[in-house]
Design an enzyme around this catalytic site. Structure first.
Site, PDB file in Angstrom:
ATOM      1  N   CYS D 179      -7.678  -2.017  -6.812  1.00 10.64           N
ATOM      2  CA  CYS D 179      -6.524  -2.657  -5.141  1.00 10.64           C
ATOM      3  C   CYS D 179      -7.666  -1.897  -4.482  1.00 10.64           C
ATOM      4  CB  CYS D 179      -5.461  -2.275  -6.379  1.00 10.64           C
ATOM      5  SG  CYS D 179      -4.608  -2.971  -7.891  1.00 10.64           S
ATOM      6  N   HIS D 183      -7.647  -2.410  -0.268  1.00 11.19           N
ATOM      7  CA  HIS D 183      -6.546  -2.005   0.559  1.00 11.19           C
ATOM      8  C   HIS D 183      -6.254  -0.627   0.652  1.00 11.19           C
ATOM      9  CE1 HIS D 183      -5.983  -5.844   0.641  1.00 11.19           C
ATOM     10  NE2 HIS D 183      -6.332  -6.387  -0.549  1.00 11.19           N
ATOM     11  N   ARG D 227      -0.763 -14.585  -6.266  1.00 13.00           N
ATOM     12  CA  ARG D 227      -1.461 -13.446  -5.234  1.00 13.00           C
ATOM     13  C   ARG D 227      -1.965 -12.706  -5.870  1.00 13.00           C
ATOM     14  NH1 ARG D 227      -4.572 -13.083  -1.447  1.00 13.00           N
ATOM     15  NH2 ARG D 227      -6.216 -12.588  -3.308  1.00 13.00           N
ATOM     16  N   CYS D 231      -6.159 -11.275  -6.941  1.00 15.03           N
ATOM     17  CA  CYS D 231      -6.534 -10.254  -6.488  1.00 15.03           C
ATOM     18  C   CYS D 231      -7.674  -9.812  -7.700  1.00 15.03           C
ATOM     19  CB  CYS D 231      -5.792  -9.001  -6.227  1.00 15.03           C
ATOM     20  SG  CYS D 231      -4.969  -9.789  -4.415  1.00 15.03           S
TER      21      CYS D 231
END
Lengths: 208, 102, 150, 270
Positions: D179, D183, D227, D231
């Site tokens: 992730c 991000h 969502r 991802c």
């Protein structure tokens, strides 16, 4: 005497704190492994083997350690391991067709569970890099590659470095965000030659 | 029969601002499904709006209107006006909803 | 009553459905112009709508972005100071050129906004008919590729 | 000699105006994208889902033919107002930390008698998941404008946060993605999309605070569950199990980081 007593008491207390911390960490790690094992299922081409980490992935999943002094030494070792995986082009060619390289750079397809085993992977280069300035939709996770060859020249040294970097970026930066396109066979040799051309063919729009 | 629409209508200085959202896939007939088969066209063709029973707006759509269509227009009206919005699609499905101007 | 019945019949012929009286009752509702919506070029749509060759006019204002982040949803609005009775949105490079047309009775402002799909970067035309004459505004809207592309 | 000078001047002029054009171009691209987003913000199709969700909340259904009106989302049975702002949280009846979706699974199965496994296994946007989408849209609307307020007082909440953090940085798959790859830094983007830095308060508030959302590219309402699922798909990971401890923990990490941020759900996304 009193001070000594105090000292040892303190030592015992600190050791206790440390070991309970370590215990908690171990406990958390065990919990984490259980959570990861029960959190995913295989789907299409995306099997559970994908969450079995290699040494590089394990190292880079702990940025606090990776960015520490101890981590810096380990990072050099990780880079060596990755450098050793790179092979030079079997036909001796570094530069392919930049036009085909551009379409590989544009495509972000491949390797997801909605893709097929025979889906032709893209490089997804524009996701993270500015390359040809004509494409205004580009990402900024990686540096701009506009004028890549023009700025660096077209020497053998630049060719080999770029080849290596695309094949296995972790050979130069242990926790680079860039996928290891050669190492994990995400791109074929021909595709990498074509992407190389996009960056390093003097005729490529990137170098105008 | 179709899902309910969302209609917002507010009056300022004698002008009613109407915003309509319709629930519809608006299949263009150009898309393919997972198996590579063309999904047949299916979209709203006509939207009519009446205020107090009188026509105030009509939109005719082709296949290029976005999924869950949105319309915004303005007419001379008053608070309390009863609006009736109706649509009909290529399969003959239709839907009619009402709203009151606030 | 008779008039109403005739209209209902007419729509039944066109759509095969308008049995529900009260949905479209008056003669004001326009027939869905099949030929225009199936037009594959500007000329075909101009012909089907009977617009002649519309002149560009600064009195027609198209409210749309220069760049759309996603071709699936491109907001397009038309407003004009002319007393428009009809408006239309055309996308030159879409498979079917005419995206939508609108009928504006007296008392309704000459302003509307909707959202259209664009297959690729293209010129978009906002047409307005006022006093029997068609004029237009033209604008290129760029469609970009978003997301990871996977 | 003079000719040469003119040439240099001309070249300089052409080059500098070219440069101006290019930099001006980049600026206007960002402006135009901002304008595009502003234009589509008016009229969020999420509203269509909210309406359907309200109906599903209040309509008796499932084998027990019951409504969801007694569902306890943490603030007491039937309280929706502000509930999503305080999720995920620990629930004593399940002895688990649950996010909105996993909690709704609990409500739908305990109150209505719907099989939890059937909800988990339903494909996104279809069947029971379609119902879930609408119910989520309905519930999150009642937290719009409130601040994220997620605690880690309970040991299980603290643990979920720590586990979520580890999952956030966990690299895997053939592209080595975590992730954090996309991000974990501020001011980055993929293609045209700005990436919130979910490790900071501001970034987490922007990211966590604007999902669930209607996504114009797919014309679908996406819950946080979908969502996160997408991802992981883009990360080239295997399929994260819906409503699992894993996805709840990742949500907990984002939500706690987002604490204090204003909720703008349901959002509207590219």
């Amino acid at each position: 005497m009193k001070i000594n007593l105090l000292k040892s008491a303190l030592t015992i207390f600190l050791l206790g704190l440390l070991s309970s911390y370590a215990l908690a960490q171990n406990n958390l790690n065990a919990q984490f492994e259980r959570m990861m094992a029960s959190g995913f299922k295989a789907e299409g081409i995306a099997g559970l083997d994908r969450i079995h980490q290699d040494e590089t992935q394990k190292f880079c999943s702990n940025p606090v350690f990776a960015n520490s002094k101890q981590g810096a030494a380990k990072a050099i070792q990780i880079q060596k391991i990755n450098l050793a995986t790179i092979s030079q082009p079997t036909d001796g060619k570094y530069i392919g067709d930049w036009r085909s390289g551009e379409s590989i750079a544009q495509s972000g397809r491949g390797a997801t569970w909605t893709d097929k085993a025979d889906t032709v992977n893209g490089g997804g280069c524009y996701n993270c890099h500015e390359i040809d300035k004509k494409e205004i939709s580009y990402g900024t996770i990686g540096p701009s590659l506009w004028n890549y060859g023009k700025a660096r020249g077209y020497s053998q040294e630049v060719l080999i470095y770029t080849w290596n970097r695309i094949n296995n970026s972790k050979a130069y930066n242990a926790c680079s965000n860039m996928p290891r396109f050669g190492h994990f066979k995400l791109l074929t040799q021909q595709q990498i030659q074509d992407v190389m051309a996009l960056l390093l063919d003097p005729q490529s729009p990137v170098n105008q | 029969m179709g899902d309910p629409m969302r209609i917002r209508a507010t009056e300022t200085n004698g002008v009613v601002d109407v915003k309509i959202l319709m629930k519809h896939d608006m299949e263009s007939g150009q898309r393919k499904d997972a198996a590579g088969k063309l999904i047949p066209a299916w979209f709203i063709t006509t939207v009519t709006v009446k205020a107090q029973g009188k026509d105030v707006f009509e939109a005719d759509f082709g296949s290029a209107i976005s999924k869950d269509p949105f319309l915004n227009f303005k007419y001379k009206g008053a608070k309390g006006d009863k609006l009736q919005v109706s649509w009909v699609d290529t399969r003959g499905d239709k839907r009619s909803d009402e709203a009151t101007v606030s | 009553m008779k008039q109403q019945r005739r209209d209902v019949l007419k729509y039944t012929a066109v759509f095969g459905l308008m049995a529900c009286a009260g949905l479209i009752t008056s003669a004001q509702a326009e027939e869905w112009n099949k030929a225009a919506f199936e037009g594959k070029s500007l000329d075909e749509v101009f012909r089907a709508l009977g617009t002649g060759t519309p002149e560009k006019s600064s009195t027609v204002v198209m409210n749309a972005p220069d760049i759309a982040e996603n071709g699936a949803v491109v907001p397009v609005g038309i407003s004009t100071t002319l007393k428009a009775q009809q408006m239309a949105i055309l996308v030159e490079k879409n498979p079917s050129t005419l995206a939508a047309q609108f009928f504006i009775p007296a008392g309704t402002e000459t302003f509307m906004t909707t959202r259209i799909k664009m297959a690729q970067t293209s010129n978009v035309y906002a047409l307005v008919k006022a006093d029997g004459k068609w004029t237009m505004a033209v604008k290129e809207i760029k469609v970009t590729l978003g997301g990871c592309g996977g | 000699m003079f000719k040469n000078l003119t040439f240099i001047f001309k070249t300089f002029f052409v080059l500098s105006s070219l440069f101006l054009m290019l930099s001006g171009h980049a600026q206007s691209t960002a402006d135009e994208i901002a304008r595009y987003r502003e234009m589509i913000a008016d009229g969020n199709p999420s509203e269509l889902y909210e309406a359907a969700g309200e109906e599903l909340w209040k309509k008796p259904s499932g084998p027990k033919n019951a409504t969801l009106e007694k569902c306890n989302l943490g603030l007491g049975p039937g309280v929706i107002q502000g509930a999503a702002a305080q999720l995920p949280r620990y629930f004593s009846d399940t002895n688990k930390v649950q996010d909105l979706e996993s909690r709704l699974i609990t409500c739908m199965s305990s109150l209505q008698g719907i099989s939890a496994q059937e909800i988990i296994d339903a494909p996104f946007q279809q069947g029971l998941k379609k119902d879930m989408d609408a119910i989520v849209a309905y519930v999150v609307t009642y937290s719009k404008g409130l601040k994220v307020q997620v605690g880690i007082k309970h040991p299980k909440e603290k643990e979920a946060y720590e586990l979520g953090k580890k999952a956030f940085f966990f690299q895997g798959g053939p592209m080595d993605f975590a992730c954090a790859t996309c991000h974990g830094a501020t001011g980055k983007r993929i293609r045209m999309q700005d990436l919130p830095n979910l490790t900071t308060q501001a970034g987490a508030a922007a990211g966590w605070g604007s999902w669930p959302a209607y996504r114009v590219s797919s014309g679908q309402f996406w819950t946080m569950g979908l969502r996160l699922n997408d991802c992981y798909r883009q990360q080239r990971f295997p399929f994260p199990i819906y409503g699992s401890e894993l996805t709840t923990a990742v949500s907990m990490y984002m939500a706690v980081n987002a604490n204090g941020g204003v909720i703008q759900t349901p959002g509207l996304k590219r």
